[in-house]
Design an enzyme around this catalytic site. Structure first.
Site, PDB file in Angstrom:
ATOM      1  N   HIS A 255      11.695 107.201  46.943  1.00  0.00           N
ATOM      2  CA  HIS A 255      12.375 108.031  47.825  1.00  0.00           C
ATOM      3  C   HIS A 255      13.694 107.289  48.198  1.00  0.00           C
ATOM      4  O   HIS A 255      13.728 106.401  49.310  1.00  0.00           O
ATOM      5  CB  HIS A 255      11.464 108.185  49.184  1.00  0.00           C
ATOM      6  CG  HIS A 255      12.313 108.837  50.327  1.00  0.00           C
ATOM      7  ND1 HIS A 255      12.737 110.161  50.225  1.00  0.00           N
ATOM      8  CD2 HIS A 255      12.564 108.557  51.544  1.00  0.00           C
ATOM      9  CE1 HIS A 255      13.477 110.402  51.311  1.00  0.00           C
ATOM     10  NE2 HIS A 255      13.193 109.443  52.134  1.00  0.00           N
TER      11      HIS A 255
ATOM     12  N   ARG B 141      13.594 119.784  49.204  1.00  0.00           N
ATOM     13  CA  ARG B 141      15.110 120.190  49.124  1.00  0.00           C
ATOM     14  C   ARG B 141      15.656 120.634  47.596  1.00  0.00           C
ATOM     15  O   ARG B 141      16.404 121.481  47.583  1.00  0.00           O
ATOM     16  CB  ARG B 141      15.858 118.745  49.359  1.00  0.00           C
ATOM     17  CG  ARG B 141      15.952 118.370  50.780  1.00  0.00           C
ATOM     18  CD  ARG B 141      16.245 116.989  50.982  1.00  0.00           C
ATOM     19  NE  ARG B 141      16.594 116.705  52.306  1.00  0.00           N
ATOM     20  CZ  ARG B 141      16.521 115.213  52.731  1.00  0.00           C
ATOM     21  NH1 ARG B 141      16.358 114.283  52.062  1.00  0.00           N
ATOM     22  NH2 ARG B 141      16.572 115.055  54.258  1.00  0.00           N
TER      23      ARG B 141
HETATM   24  P1  NAD Z   1      13.033 106.533  66.015  1.00  0.00           P
HETATM   25  O1  NAD Z   1      13.939 105.434  66.490  1.00  0.00           O
HETATM   26  O2  NAD Z   1      13.691 107.817  66.859  1.00  0.00           O
HETATM   27  O3  NAD Z   1      11.509 106.566  66.432  1.00  0.00           O
HETATM   28  C1  NAD Z   1      10.755 105.304  66.117  1.00  0.00           C
HETATM   29  C2  NAD Z   1       9.743 105.034  67.186  1.00  0.00           C
HETATM   30  O4  NAD Z   1       8.927 104.012  66.638  1.00  0.00           O
HETATM   31  C3  NAD Z   1      10.278 104.867  68.429  1.00  0.00           C
HETATM   32  O5  NAD Z   1       9.657 105.682  69.636  1.00  0.00           O
HETATM   33  C4  NAD Z   1       9.685 103.340  68.608  1.00  0.00           C
HETATM   34  O6  NAD Z   1       9.336 103.252  70.438  1.00  0.00           O
HETATM   35  C5  NAD Z   1       8.574 103.197  67.846  1.00  0.00           C
HETATM   36  N1  NAD Z   1       8.073 101.781  67.610  1.00  0.00           N
HETATM   37  C6  NAD Z   1       8.718 100.887  67.266  1.00  0.00           C
HETATM   38  N2  NAD Z   1       8.025  99.769  66.924  1.00  0.00           N
HETATM   39  C7  NAD Z   1       6.870 100.176  67.378  1.00  0.00           C
HETATM   40  C8  NAD Z   1       5.558  99.575  67.339  1.00  0.00           C
HETATM   41  N3  NAD Z   1       5.373  98.118  66.995  1.00  0.00           N
HETATM   42  N4  NAD Z   1       4.295 100.269  67.704  1.00  0.00           N
HETATM   43  C9  NAD Z   1       4.559 101.515  67.924  1.00  0.00           C
HETATM   44  N5  NAD Z   1       5.514 102.214  67.945  1.00  0.00           N
HETATM   45  C10 NAD Z   1       6.706 101.483  67.613  1.00  0.00           C
HETATM   46  O7  NAD Z   1      13.056 106.960  64.387  1.00  0.00           O
HETATM   47  P2  NAD Z   1      12.747 108.083  63.631  1.00  0.00           P
HETATM   48  O8  NAD Z   1      14.093 108.866  63.674  1.00  0.00           O
HETATM   49  O9  NAD Z   1      11.734 108.954  64.323  1.00  0.00           O
HETATM   50  O10 NAD Z   1      12.308 107.580  61.999  1.00  0.00           O
HETATM   51  C11 NAD Z   1      11.411 106.935  62.084  1.00  0.00           C
HETATM   52  C12 NAD Z   1      11.000 106.344  60.630  1.00  0.00           C
HETATM   53  O11 NAD Z   1      11.093 107.527  59.705  1.00  0.00           O
HETATM   54  C13 NAD Z   1      12.445 105.501  59.961  1.00  0.00           C
HETATM   55  O12 NAD Z   1      11.920 104.590  59.512  1.00  0.00           O
HETATM   56  C14 NAD Z   1      13.149 106.574  59.427  1.00  0.00           C
HETATM   57  O13 NAD Z   1      13.943 105.941  58.178  1.00  0.00           O
HETATM   58  C15 NAD Z   1      11.748 107.294  58.372  1.00  0.00           C
HETATM   59  N6  NAD Z   1      12.156 108.735  57.933  1.00  0.00           N
HETATM   60  C16 NAD Z   1      11.541 108.720  56.882  1.00  0.00           C
HETATM   61  C17 NAD Z   1      11.835 110.107  55.969  1.00  0.00           C
HETATM   62  C18 NAD Z   1      10.997 110.413  54.912  1.00  0.00           C
HETATM   63  O14 NAD Z   1      11.404 111.400  54.164  1.00  0.00           O
HETATM   64  N7  NAD Z   1      10.144 109.393  54.488  1.00  0.00           N
HETATM   65  C19 NAD Z   1      12.963 110.921  56.340  1.00  0.00           C
HETATM   66  C20 NAD Z   1      13.393 110.536  57.695  1.00  0.00           C
HETATM   67  C21 NAD Z   1      13.168 109.406  58.472  1.00  0.00           C
END
Ligand code: NAD
Length: 321
Positions: free
Chosen positions: A178, A154
């Protein structure tokens, strides 16, 4: 590499996970991709959907939904699984629930005999990466988080727009957490080999206030995107694909991932976003930039925030912390 198949197992087929998977497919970044989710039906549907795009892609990937046993011969296990914050839930309560989620993932992954590299994206990513390290007992060089890779992208985009330079020729990093305490070490920022601070001093039309505004915009980018569309996923999916290519291609590329610090920048017992050389062994090494005192203090402050957050979780009796 564990095998010559370039195999990735993705755990968590939500928005972030599938943006990553879609980027892998479009970039032909691996040969085999296995999707795992608590919601098995969703993982199956996502595998079908991606497979139907194969005929239009240049890739010859094997894509399937699977089980933790499939991690045995994987090169990378990428974790994007997590639970969302409930209304009124504290940060610590959310963190405890996500630590439980990670225990239910990392334990069966290691039990499979997996000996590759963990790539973590779930937030708060620096803490979740440290939890993955603790739960797995892996060498810390084989456990990395996306860290400030997206924030750095970004920053380069916004600087490129402002200076009217291709972002690929802008060399600047976001370091630390982050999150809110991340910062830009401007002393290290360059266009090609020209220091941006020097550019600023020489050109009245380049305003240092504007640079500070860019740093704020980077810090606030996720909040703005979430306000507009509830979640961010394409950028992080692309960042994960980039890290994956650096690992599978044994590239020795410099990327700002969340890595364990073992004395670098005077810090220990913390995972934080720092420029690292990434290759098939994971974090081959942390690059030690020569930060002036003020920037070194800002990095130290960000590490303090991360350390306190982890200790608060560990103090709450969460297993594995
Ligand atoms: P989402 O809710 O769309 O997807 C999460 C998935 O995890 C779901 O499909 C759910 O079924 C699955 N899940 C939950 N518990 C589980 C388990 N015990 N075993 C297996 N699967 C399981 O969420 P998202 O928008 O895809 O975001 C996912 C993560 O990524 C969040 O923590 C979000 O904050 C993070 N994220 C990180 C960054 C970064 O820069 N690192 C950027 C954006 C989002």
């Amino acid at each position: 590499m564990v095998n010559d198949k370039r195999k990735v197992v993705l755990v968590g087929t939500g928005m972030v996970g599938m943006s990553y998977a879609y980027a892998l497919l479009n970039q032909n970044a691996c040969d085999e991709l296995v999707l795992i989710d608590l919601n098995k039906k969703r993982a199956e549907g996502e595998a079908m959907d991606l497979n139907h795009g194969l005929a239009f892609s240049g890739a010859n990937m094997k894509i399937s939904s699977g089980e933790y046993a499939d991690c045995k011969d994987a090169d990378i296990v990428a974790i994007c699984a997590g639970v969302a914050q409930r209304p009124g839930e504290t940060r610590l309560a959310l963190l405890k629930r996500n630590a439980k989620v990670f225990s239910s993932i990392v334990d069966p992954v290691t039990a499979s005999g997996f000996d590759g590299i963990f790539l973590v994206a779930t937030n708060p990513v620096d803490i979740m990466t440290r939890i993955t390290y603790m739960l797995s007992g892996f060498n810390p060089r084989k456990v990395l988080g996306t860290g400030t890779a997206l924030d750095t992208a970004r920053l380069r985009y916004l600087l490129g727009e402002y200076l009217r330079v291709d972002p690929r020729n802008v060399h600047a990093y976001v370091m630390g957490e982050h999150g809110d305490s991340e910062f830009v070490p401007w002393s290290q920022a360059q266009v090609a080999t020209k220091s941006i601070l020097e550019l600023c001093a020489e050109n009245p039309e380049i305003d240092q206030e504007h640079l500070a505004g860019i740093e704020r915009d980077v810090q606030e980018a996720a909040y703005k995107i979430i306000e507009a569309k509830n979640a961010t996923y394409y950028g992080i999916g692309m960042a994960m694909a980039r890290i994956t290519r650096a690992i599978l291609g044994d590239e020795n590329s410099v990327l700002t991932v969340s890595a364990m610090l073992r004395g670098e920048y005077g810090q220990t017992d913390v995972f934080a976003g720092v420029p690292c050389i990434i290759n098939k062994s994971g974090v081959q090494r942390v690059l030690k930039l020569s930060l002036p005192q003020e920037e070194s203090d800002r990095f130290g402050e960000s590490c303090r925030v991360l350390r306190e957050c982890y200790e608060e979780l560990a103090g709450s009796g969460q297993d594995g912390c």
